[in-house]
Design a protein around this motif. Structure first.
Motif, short mmCIF file in Angstrom:
data_model
loop_
_atom_site.label_atom_id
_atom_site.label_comp_id
_atom_site.label_asym_id
_atom_site.label_seq_id
_atom_site.Cartn_x
_atom_site.Cartn_y
_atom_site.Cartn_z
N VAL A 299 -2.60 3.62 10.46
CA VAL A 299 -2.70 4.94 11.17
C VAL A 299 -4.04 4.94 12.45
O VAL A 299 -3.98 5.95 13.28
CB VAL A 299 -3.05 6.20 10.37
CG1 VAL A 299 -1.93 6.25 9.45
CG2 VAL A 299 -4.23 6.23 9.64
N PRO B 157 0.74 -1.29 -0.04
CA PRO B 157 -0.01 -0.08 -0.10
C PRO B 157 0.99 1.23 -0.02
O PRO B 157 2.24 1.41 0.19
CB PRO B 157 -0.77 -0.12 1.30
CG PRO B 157 0.17 -0.69 2.37
CD PRO B 157 0.76 -1.78 1.19
N SER C 73 9.60 9.83 2.52
CA SER C 73 10.55 10.41 3.64
C SER C 73 11.72 11.04 2.82
O SER C 73 12.98 11.20 3.27
CB SER C 73 11.34 8.88 4.39
OG SER C 73 11.85 8.03 3.21
N ALA D 152 2.94 -0.72 5.55
CA ALA D 152 2.89 0.29 6.16
C ALA D 152 2.27 0.17 7.70
O ALA D 152 2.23 -1.12 8.09
CB ALA D 152 2.24 1.43 5.68
N ILE D 153 2.03 1.09 8.43
CA ILE D 153 1.68 1.08 9.84
C ILE D 153 0.40 1.60 9.56
O ILE D 153 0.20 2.81 9.42
CB ILE D 153 2.54 1.85 10.57
CG1 ILE D 153 4.05 1.15 10.82
CG2 ILE D 153 1.85 1.61 12.28
CD1 ILE D 153 3.96 0.04 10.94
N THR E 244 9.10 2.85 -2.65
CA THR E 244 9.88 3.66 -3.24
C THR E 244 11.30 3.52 -2.39
O THR E 244 12.33 3.47 -3.03
CB THR E 244 9.62 5.30 -3.31
OG1 THR E 244 8.29 5.16 -4.22
CG2 THR E 244 10.38 6.11 -4.32
N PHE F 86 2.60 4.44 1.50
CA PHE F 86 3.45 4.60 2.62
C PHE F 86 4.28 3.27 3.32
O PHE F 86 4.70 3.50 4.30
CB PHE F 86 2.50 5.40 3.93
CG PHE F 86 1.96 6.46 3.33
CD1 PHE F 86 2.57 7.68 3.28
CD2 PHE F 86 0.49 6.44 3.25
CE1 PHE F 86 1.85 8.88 2.89
CE2 PHE F 86 -0.21 7.43 2.92
CZ PHE F 86 0.66 8.95 2.58
N SER F 87 4.31 2.33 2.53
CA SER F 87 4.76 1.05 2.99
C SER F 87 6.43 1.08 2.85
O SER F 87 6.91 0.06 3.04
CB SER F 87 4.04 0.00 2.33
OG SER F 87 4.15 -0.09 1.02
N GLY F 88 6.89 2.04 1.94
CA GLY F 88 8.21 2.12 1.61
C GLY F 88 8.63 1.40 0.50
O GLY F 88 10.08 0.98 0.33
N SER G 171 10.84 9.36 -2.23
CA SER G 171 9.76 8.84 -1.17
C SER G 171 9.30 9.72 -0.44
O SER G 171 9.46 10.91 -0.26
CB SER G 171 10.77 7.80 -0.50
OG SER G 171 11.62 8.57 0.36
N ALA H 198 -2.75 5.04 5.46
CA ALA H 198 -2.50 3.54 5.49
C ALA H 198 -3.23 2.74 6.51
O ALA H 198 -3.43 3.25 7.53
CB ALA H 198 -0.90 3.10 5.93
P1 ADP Z 1 5.66 4.09 -0.63
O1 ADP Z 1 6.47 4.27 -2.02
O2 ADP Z 1 5.21 2.49 -0.30
O3 ADP Z 1 4.55 5.05 -0.90
P2 ADP Z 1 7.64 5.47 0.40
O4 ADP Z 1 9.02 4.71 0.11
O5 ADP Z 1 7.52 6.69 -0.57
O6 ADP Z 1 6.47 4.58 0.64
O7 ADP Z 1 7.75 5.86 2.10
C1 ADP Z 1 7.87 5.47 3.21
C2 ADP Z 1 8.13 6.27 4.35
O8 ADP Z 1 6.78 6.95 4.51
C3 ADP Z 1 8.45 5.83 5.70
O9 ADP Z 1 9.74 5.29 5.72
C4 ADP Z 1 7.95 6.78 6.83
O10 ADP Z 1 8.78 7.76 6.86
C5 ADP Z 1 6.76 7.40 5.99
N1 ADP Z 1 5.40 6.91 6.58
C6 ADP Z 1 4.33 8.00 6.59
N2 ADP Z 1 3.27 7.39 7.06
C7 ADP Z 1 3.59 6.13 7.33
C8 ADP Z 1 2.77 5.14 7.71
N3 ADP Z 1 1.45 4.77 8.06
N4 ADP Z 1 3.22 3.75 7.82
C9 ADP Z 1 4.55 3.65 7.35
N5 ADP Z 1 5.47 4.63 6.98
C10 ADP Z 1 5.03 5.83 6.89
#
Ligand code: ADP
Ligand code: ZN
Length: 187
Positions: A147, A17, A60, A144-145, A23, A19-21, A58, A176
């Motif tokens: 919310v 999903p 972050s 992700a975590i 990217t 915000f799961s990291g 990302s 998320a």
């Molecule tokens: P994605 O590409 O899956 O959308 P990103 O790699 O862009 O994810 O971003 C991941 C980062 O988002 C995490 O390292 C954290 O800093 C941030 N983040 C913000 N909200 C959440 C959440 N609910 N759960 C986990 N990480 C989150």
């Protein structure tokens, strides 16, 4: 991944999903390939207008230069014979043709690393990602975590009222959620 194939390319999928990291993980793998002095090319679809146009970024704030393409076929045209690794971010926004592009690259000997959403905001399989999962040698699901409750989250909850499948946005439009806390409508 323990034994990378010799004499052929392959496909790696990073999915989960928002915000799961995804990217972050894509950037981590591609940076390591760059450190190994491999030629790396990163693509993203033109539809993703968030953040910087010529970079993947990302949540972050990690970033990597990328090439913006409007259709999957452009990836094949732009990836020359000297490329070792091709990364594709937001792969769910490409049409079904992206699967064939990834297969052709892998047959040519390229390591193909794609990242994208496995589910849309309603939890339905998203675009070409299911087929890519079937094709891939290596798959990672990132979580992700949630919310709401802090559990591992595999769903993207839409916060704004819209029934369009593609609604570009970040934390203003999505959050998320875990399976239990996810709701199909905005709330
Ligand atoms: P994605 O590409 O899956 O959308 P990103 O790699 O862009 O994810 O971003 C991941 C980062 O988002 C995490 O390292 C954290 O800093 C941030 N983040 C913000 N909200 C959440 C959440 N609910 N759960 C986990 N990480 C989150
Ligand atoms: Zn939850």
């Amino acid at each position: 991944m323990h034994l990378p194939p010799l004499g052929t390319g392959w496909i790696e999928v990073i999915c989960g999903p928002m915000f799961s990291g995804k990217t972050e993980e894509l950037i981590r793998r591609l940076r390591r390939a760059q450190i190994a002095r491999q030629n790396v090319l990163v693509f993203k679809p033109a539809v993703d207008s968030r953040y910087d146009k010529e970079k993947i970024v990302s949540h972050s704030s990690l970033e990597l230069d990328s090439v913006v393409v409007s259709k999957a076929g452009d990836i094949l045209a732009k990836a020359g014979r000297n490329v070792h690794v091709v990364g594709i971010d937001e792969v769910q926004f490409f049409g079904p043709g992206v699967v064939d592009v990834c297969k052709k690259l892998a047959r040519r000997g390229v390591r193909v690393v794609v990242a994208g959403l496995d589910q849309d905001y309603l939890g339905r399989p998203f675009g070409p990602v299911p087929e890519l999962l079937a094709e891939a040698e290596y798959i990672d699901k990132t979580l992700a975590i949630c919310v709401k409750c802090g559990n591992p989250a595999n769903r993207s909850q839409r916060k704004r009222r819209s029934s369009k499948r593609v609604l570009i946005g970040a934390s203003d439009s999505y959050e998320a959620r875990c399976r239990r806390c996810h709701r199909p409508g905005p709330r």
